[in-house]
Enzyme design. Sequence first.
Site, PDB file in Angstrom:
ATOM      1  N   LYS A 170       5.414   6.114   7.902  1.00  0.00           N
ATOM      2  CA  LYS A 170       4.796   5.203   8.866  1.00  0.00           C
ATOM      3  C   LYS A 170       5.864   4.633   9.789  1.00  0.00           C
ATOM      4  CE  LYS A 170       1.195   3.630   5.707  1.00  0.00           C
ATOM      5  NZ  LYS A 170       0.675   2.484   4.944  1.00  0.00           N
TER       6      LYS A 170
ATOM      7  N   ASP B 297      -6.277  -5.939  -2.504  1.00  0.00           N
ATOM      8  CA  ASP B 297      -4.886  -6.371  -2.678  1.00  0.00           C
ATOM      9  C   ASP B 297      -4.756  -7.414  -3.787  1.00  0.00           C
ATOM     10  OD1 ASP B 297      -4.186  -4.612  -0.713  1.00  0.00           O
ATOM     11  OD2 ASP B 297      -3.950  -6.129   0.853  1.00  0.00           O
TER      12      ASP B 297
ATOM     13  N   HIS C 259       0.810  -1.213   0.000  1.00  0.00           N
ATOM     14  CA  HIS C 259       0.000   0.000   0.000  1.00  0.00           C
ATOM     15  C   HIS C 259       0.848   1.270   0.000  1.00  0.00           C
ATOM     16  CE1 HIS C 259      -3.062  -2.671   2.325  1.00  0.00           C
ATOM     17  NE2 HIS C 259      -3.160  -2.858   1.022  1.00  0.00           N
TER      18      HIS C 259
ATOM     19  N   TYR D  15       0.680   1.233  14.124  1.00  0.00           N
ATOM     20  CA  TYR D  15       1.541   2.119  13.357  1.00  0.00           C
ATOM     21  C   TYR D  15       1.060   3.552  13.391  1.00  0.00           C
ATOM     22  CZ  TYR D  15      -1.753   1.051   9.505  1.00  0.00           C
ATOM     23  OH  TYR D  15      -2.867   0.863   8.731  1.00  0.00           O
TER      24      TYR D  15
END
Length: 184
Positions: free
Chosen positions: A72, A167, A62, A132
């Site tokens: 991130k 995905d 992603h 995250y």
Amino acid sequence: MNVEKTPLPGVLILTPARFGDERGFFSESWNRKLLAEHGIDLDFVQDNHSMSVSVNTLRGLHFQAPPHAQDKLVRCGQGALFDVAVDIRKGSPTYGQWFGTELTAENGRQLLVPRGFLHGFATRAERTEILYKCTDFYAPESDGAVHWDSCGVDWGLSGAPILSGKDAAAGALADFDSPFVWEE
């Protein structure tokens, strides 16, 4: 905080010190002042928490495109995962290269994935929790994905990956027109 460089410039492994006794442990997973001393000056605005029930759950690869690109900082709260970053900055000497590392609740390691990199992970244990931090808010109009098996990543799966529809349908890296440009 131990800060380790990886073969991909900007992708770092951060391992906080842990202080423990018979009750468990304490650690600082983020300390702006301490990490600024290492040249890491990020303003995190959103924390995310994901839980994957099954082993071989694969989420990614992603990215969030500009103007809502995200750095991130990823860690594992429970279980184990293989965390991956792939360079997608046009003109980068490491374009298309990937780095992966195992993050577990036990090892306390964190992976810093800068904007301009794809991010994904595969779970190694049941009920794996991923925590995250992000430097920009989620913006659905900027959300994107590249197919998980089009970047040469050795995911080390023990069976078929468990994927979301998004995905599974993502396009290949070879057909991807990246919105990111490498800057020296």
